[in-house]
Design a protein around this motif. Structure first.
Motif, PDB file in Angstrom:
ATOM      1  N   TRP A 140      11.044  -6.423   2.804  1.00 59.11           N
ATOM      2  CA  TRP A 140      10.114  -5.388   2.512  1.00 59.11           C
ATOM      3  C   TRP A 140       9.514  -5.555   1.217  1.00 59.11           C
ATOM      4  O   TRP A 140       8.301  -5.222   0.952  1.00 59.11           O
ATOM      5  N   LEU A 141      10.206  -6.031   0.239  1.00 57.11           N
ATOM      6  CA  LEU A 141       9.532  -6.294  -1.095  1.00 57.11           C
ATOM      7  C   LEU A 141       8.285  -7.150  -1.024  1.00 57.11           C
ATOM      8  O   LEU A 141       7.508  -7.177  -1.966  1.00 57.11           O
ATOM      9  N   GLY A 145       5.899  -4.942  -1.967  1.00 58.64           N
ATOM     10  CA  GLY A 145       5.933  -4.808  -3.405  1.00 58.64           C
ATOM     11  C   GLY A 145       6.545  -3.626  -3.816  1.00 58.64           C
ATOM     12  O   GLY A 145       7.616  -3.157  -3.328  1.00 58.64           O
ATOM     13  N   TYR A 146       6.601  -3.066  -4.823  1.00 56.17           N
ATOM     14  CA  TYR A 146       7.057  -1.962  -5.309  1.00 56.17           C
ATOM     15  C   TYR A 146       6.204  -0.758  -4.943  1.00 56.17           C
ATOM     16  O   TYR A 146       6.355   0.414  -5.972  1.00 56.17           O
ATOM     17  N   ASN A 147       5.345  -0.929  -4.176  1.00 55.41           N
ATOM     18  CA  ASN A 147       4.414   0.334  -4.210  1.00 55.41           C
ATOM     19  C   ASN A 147       4.983   1.363  -3.804  1.00 55.41           C
ATOM     20  O   ASN A 147       4.651   2.683  -3.887  1.00 55.41           O
ATOM     21  N   ALA A 148       6.102   1.617  -2.836  1.00 62.13           N
ATOM     22  CA  ALA A 148       6.840   2.571  -2.062  1.00 62.13           C
ATOM     23  C   ALA A 148       7.972   2.882  -2.920  1.00 62.13           C
ATOM     24  O   ALA A 148       8.695   2.093  -3.370  1.00 62.13           O
ATOM     25  N   PRO A 149       8.281   4.362  -2.849  1.00 64.11           N
ATOM     26  CA  PRO A 149       9.726   4.631  -3.405  1.00 64.11           C
ATOM     27  C   PRO A 149      10.762   4.222  -2.380  1.00 64.11           C
ATOM     28  O   PRO A 149      10.642   3.916  -1.197  1.00 64.11           O
ATOM     29  N   GLU A 150      12.115   4.038  -2.902  1.00 65.83           N
ATOM     30  CA  GLU A 150      13.176   3.705  -2.197  1.00 65.83           C
ATOM     31  C   GLU A 150      13.301   4.473  -0.935  1.00 65.83           C
ATOM     32  O   GLU A 150      13.781   3.522   0.285  1.00 65.83           O
ATOM     33  N   GLU A 152      11.394   5.154   1.380  1.00 66.23           N
ATOM     34  CA  GLU A 152      10.395   4.518   2.288  1.00 66.23           C
ATOM     35  C   GLU A 152      11.266   3.159   3.009  1.00 66.23           C
ATOM     36  O   GLU A 152      11.052   3.075   4.063  1.00 66.23           O
ATOM     37  N   TYR A 153      11.862   2.490   2.098  1.00 75.22           N
ATOM     38  CA  TYR A 153      12.532   1.366   2.336  1.00 75.22           C
ATOM     39  C   TYR A 153      13.576   1.491   3.354  1.00 75.22           C
ATOM     40  O   TYR A 153      13.848   1.217   4.483  1.00 75.22           O
ATOM     41  N   TYR A 185       1.513   3.947   1.427  1.00 72.81           N
ATOM     42  CA  TYR A 185       1.927   3.533   0.160  1.00 72.81           C
ATOM     43  C   TYR A 185       1.428   1.953  -0.259  1.00 72.81           C
ATOM     44  O   TYR A 185       1.294   1.868  -1.064  1.00 72.81           O
TER      45      TYR A 185
END
Lengths: 190, 641
Positions: A140-141, A145-150, A152-153, A185
């Protein structure tokens, strides 16, 4: 049909994200920015992935948001999501996702060694090892990357653990990649 | 995917049209970064990496764990030490100039577009070496030539050019003209003891072939390169200087031409041509391929016939900012006002001039609302014709529409009337009524000085930086912008580079920058001394406080029974408005108050125009007027706040 359903949902989410108004913060980052982001995360250091080949036709990147001449200056054009641009994004990113999925059997792109290893591990799906949270998070990362908040993952992970638990690796990875890259995101300027 | 459709709860302090709600001062005035979860801090780090490393976020080779241990300021400064920061700076500078590109590099090599704005390069280089970042405001300076093109253009090649590389073709065209000069020089040497008539015939033929010879050279260059060759006169000057000498010596009434003078002119032209191209060919891509902004190389202008400073308006601006015999450089003027002063020329009236002017739009008040500042600014460009070519030494000026005019007649547009203390009516005009508020000048050097010294461009630079780092349409509280600008200007007095870096850090630490889903109409940051209040919308609150609240700060005893510092529910119960009482001490409807405000903003009558007997910057007047216009439109449509 599942990848299509996921992408359709993402398209609706994209439209919803701009429904509050035509804010710049709800506009596409554009093809150039997305290409650079993806390359930074999964291509060998200092190299750019050749992503243009995934566009349905030449010059279609113009419709995905870009800085170009407007009047006597440059302005960001075609950034507001619409039915046409979402269709082009979907077609383009489907091609990309399929290419990543197909890389389980034969590499389609030149990847960074770290991402290549993550992908290799994920290619053992539906084996239990491929469903480990750490590996899914890495994948996922690597794309998002870190575009989305957790959350979302978490939503993404749970969806695939439930709906794709017995599906083949190539199909699953294609759907996973498309779901990440069609996420607002990922695509929108935040 | 479901999660992505959930909108996170709004945690924002104030909206431009927000309903009354409990308000905590600590939120409103927060200028430091909020506490973050590790996930959110990773997001901030990735976002900041993308911003300060020209689009390259956190990758697999970055040590994110080490970055997590650093403070936000340390992280931002860490990224500002990365070589890619130079590209980010250049990108921002181009954004400031209104010509941002998607990418300044392709496959690791800089695009020719990146070399087109000399002041943006000078400023970026200066900042990287702690120099004078305000070179961004210089409209004259060095020339940065892009590596010469790698590919030939088959359409322009002659039959004998087949198979040549771009570099070989360039050598060929330069040598072709050198041979022409050499042949003329040899003829002149051979005819030194003659009456020179044979040489004159040769020179007449040479003069007739000037355009063809120019095209012959140009076939090895692309449009952007030809733009440089033309402005620098590296081909035209040698050709013209020989032709001029021939015109003067080879005349019918002269039985004997001064062959020695002609030979000297040919020799000088040949040498000038060779020297210029020796410099240009230093930019062959085999020898020159910069890897960073600091590697960008300036042309040695002393090798060119025109040894002045290079005009900062490059090829793309020359195409975009065309002039004509009738627009009197107003497009160029509007561009300068917009890009350097953040003045979008919204026509919201003007102070009635103490002395009325005549001429174009001078008597039409609605036109004059813009032209009072547009026309004087345009005067700085009076000597520049088509593609910003300098005609100031010539009798005739040619415009982009290919019309021409007598330069002296054309320039008379900007001459002051007899008795004036100034020769030209050229400058940055803040008020047509109060001349002491204005900054006058004559040359582009003067304009650069005005931009460097005036407060507006610094505020504009900070505003653009905020837009660039957050979003173009993100509302910024005027007080917060002034707070940022004040700190920037104070630090810039010592070091403009450090001031710029500090401004980047301040914005990166702001609440707005920390918002994942910022609402464009909301202000997330305010000046430290801002008072939390149920005040007017943040877009205009500070403007009202600064310009209006002294006289309209209370409905009791103040002028017009109007309080522009408060924001209450209107009599209709739906909208919100300023406390504003009528003659019966009843609250006026919102529509009535806003309409009256707009009338006072645009009035040219000094007795009615607000603020009374006080200068309000046109940028603030525009912002207030546009807000009022939108507010009125919203009320008219029945949209609820």
């Amino acid at each position: 049909m599942k990848p299509l359903a996921v992408a359709l949902l993402a398209g609706v989410a994209l439209c919803a994200a701009v429904a509050d108004g035509a804010a710049q913060t709800s506009r596409f980052k554009g093809w150039a920015a997305i290409s650079k982001e993806l390359s930074t995360r999964i291509a060998p250091k200092g190299e750019m992935l050749d992503l243009d080949r995934f566009l349905p036709a030449a010059d279609m990147e113009d419709l995905l948001g870009r800085w170009s001449t407007f009047g006597s200056e440059h302005a960001f054009q075609n950034g507001l999501p619409n039915a046409i641009s979402i269709a082009i994004w979907h077609a383009t990113l489907s091609n990309f996702a399929t290419s990543v999925g197909a890389s389980c059997s034969a590499p389609q792109l030149e990847f960074h060694a770290k991402f290549a290893q993550t992908l290799k591990d994920l290619c053992s799906w539906p084996a239990a090892g491929a469903k480990a949270d750490a590996l899914l998070m890495d994948y996922w990362l690597a794309i998002m990357g870190y575009n989305a908040p957790e959350p979302e993952y978490v939503a993404w992970r749970d969806h695939f653990l439930a709906s794709y638990k017995d599906r083949p690796a190539a199909e699953t990875i294609t759907a996973m990649t498309l779901a990440i890259t069609m996420n607002p995101y990922f695509l929108l300027h935040k | 995917m479901a999660a992505s459709q959930l909108r996170p709860p709004l945690q924002t302090p104030q909206s431009t049209s927000a309903p009354e709600r409990p308000h905590r001062a600590s939120e409103v005035v927060r200028v430091s970064s909020p506490a973050q979860s590790p996930w959110e801090k990773r997001w901030w780090i990735d976002k900041t990496a993308k911003l300060l490393r020209a689009g390259e976020g956190i990758g697999p080779d970055d040590d994110i764990e080490a970055l997590l241990k650093m403070s936000e300021e340390e992280i931002a400064r860490h990224f500002m030490n990365d070589p890619r920061f130079g590209d980010a700076l250049l990108d921002f500078n181009m954004y400031f100039m209104g010509f941002k590109a998607d990418d300044i590099k392709t496959d690791g090599a800089y695009n020719s577009h990146a070399f087109d704005f000399p002041n943006t390069i000078s400023a970026a280089q200066a900042l990287l070496s702690n120099g004078d970042y305000f070179k961004l405001f210089d409209l004259e300076g060095p020339l940065f030539l892009a590596p010469l093109r790698r590919e030939t253009d088959p359409e322009n090649m002659l039959p004998g050019d087949a198979g040549l590389t771009a570099a070989q073709l360039r050598r060929k065209v330069v040598n072709e003209l050198k041979v022409v000069f050499a042949n003329l020089g040899a003829s002149a040497a051979a005819q030194m003891s003659s009456n020179g008539q044979d040489l004159c015939r040769q020179l007449a033929d040479f003069g007739a072939r000037k355009d063809a010879l120019t095209e012959q050279v140009h076939r090895a260059f692309d449009d952007a390169e030809i733009f440089v060759l033309t402005r620098a006169q590296v081909v035209s000057w040698p050709l013209d200087s020989v032709a001029r000498a021939a015109r003067e010596e080879c005349v019918k009434y002269k039985p004997k031409a001064d062959v020695k003078r002609l030979a000297a002119a040919i020799q000088a032209a040949s040498e000038q041509f060779s020297t210029s191209f020796e410099e240009i060919l230093r930019f062959e891509p085999e020898a020159y391929e910069p890897e960073s902004v600091l590697d960008f190389k300036a042309v040695d202008l002393s090798t060119f016939p025109i040894k002045d400073k290079w005009l900062a308006f490059g090829y793309e601006q020359a195409v975009a900012l065309q002039n004509s015999s009738t627009n009197f450089n107003r497009k160029r003027s509007a561009y300068v006002l917009k890009r350097f002063f953040c003045d979008d020329l919204t026509p919201v009236g003007f102070e009635d001039p103490q002395e009325h002017v005549a001429g174009a739009h001078g008597s039409d008040t609605s036109c004059f609302a813009c032209h009072y500042k547009l026309d004087p600014m345009a005067g700085f460009f009076r000597g520049l014709g088509a593609q910003f070519y300098d005609y100031s030494r010539e009798r005739t000026i040619i415009f982009d529409d290919l019309a021409d005019d007598s330069r002296s007649r054309y320039e008379a547009t900007w001459r002051t009337r007899k008795g004036s203390s100034r020769k030209w009516n050229i400058g940055y005009v803040r008020s047509p009524r109060w001349e002491n508020q204005n900054s006058y000048g004559e040359t582009l050097g003067d304009l650069s000085k005005i931009i460097r010294e005036a407060p507006e461009p610094k505020r504009c630079l900070v505003k653009r930086l905020f837009e660039y780092m957050t979003a173009e349409n993100q509302t910024i509280d005027g007080g917060y912008l002034d707070h940022l600008t004040e700190a920037f200007a104070k630090e810039a007095a010592v070091s403009s580079s450090q001031a710029m870096k500090n401004a980047i850090v301040r914005i990166a630490k702001s609440q707005t920058y920390h918002e994942r889903n910022a609402e464009p109409q909301r202000c997330y940051d305010h000046a430290p001394d801002a008072t939390a209040a149920k005040g007017p919308p943040c877009r205009v609150a500070y403007i009202l406080q600064k310009n209006c609240a002294q006289c309209h700060g209370t409905i009791y005893g103040g002028d017009a029974s109007l309080d522009l510092g408060a924001w209450i529910t209107a009599p209709d119960g739906k909208n919100r408005t300023f406390p504003h009482l009528d003659d019966d001490m009843q609250q006026r409807p919102a529509q009535d108050t806003i309409t009256r405000m707009m009338e006072r903003l645009v009035s040219t009558d000094p007795k009615r125009r607000m603020p009374k007997n006080k200068i309000m910057s046109s940028q603030e007047r525009q912002e207030l007027y546009l807000w009022a216009q939108q507010e009125l439109s919203r009320i008219g449509k029945g949209d609820v706040q």
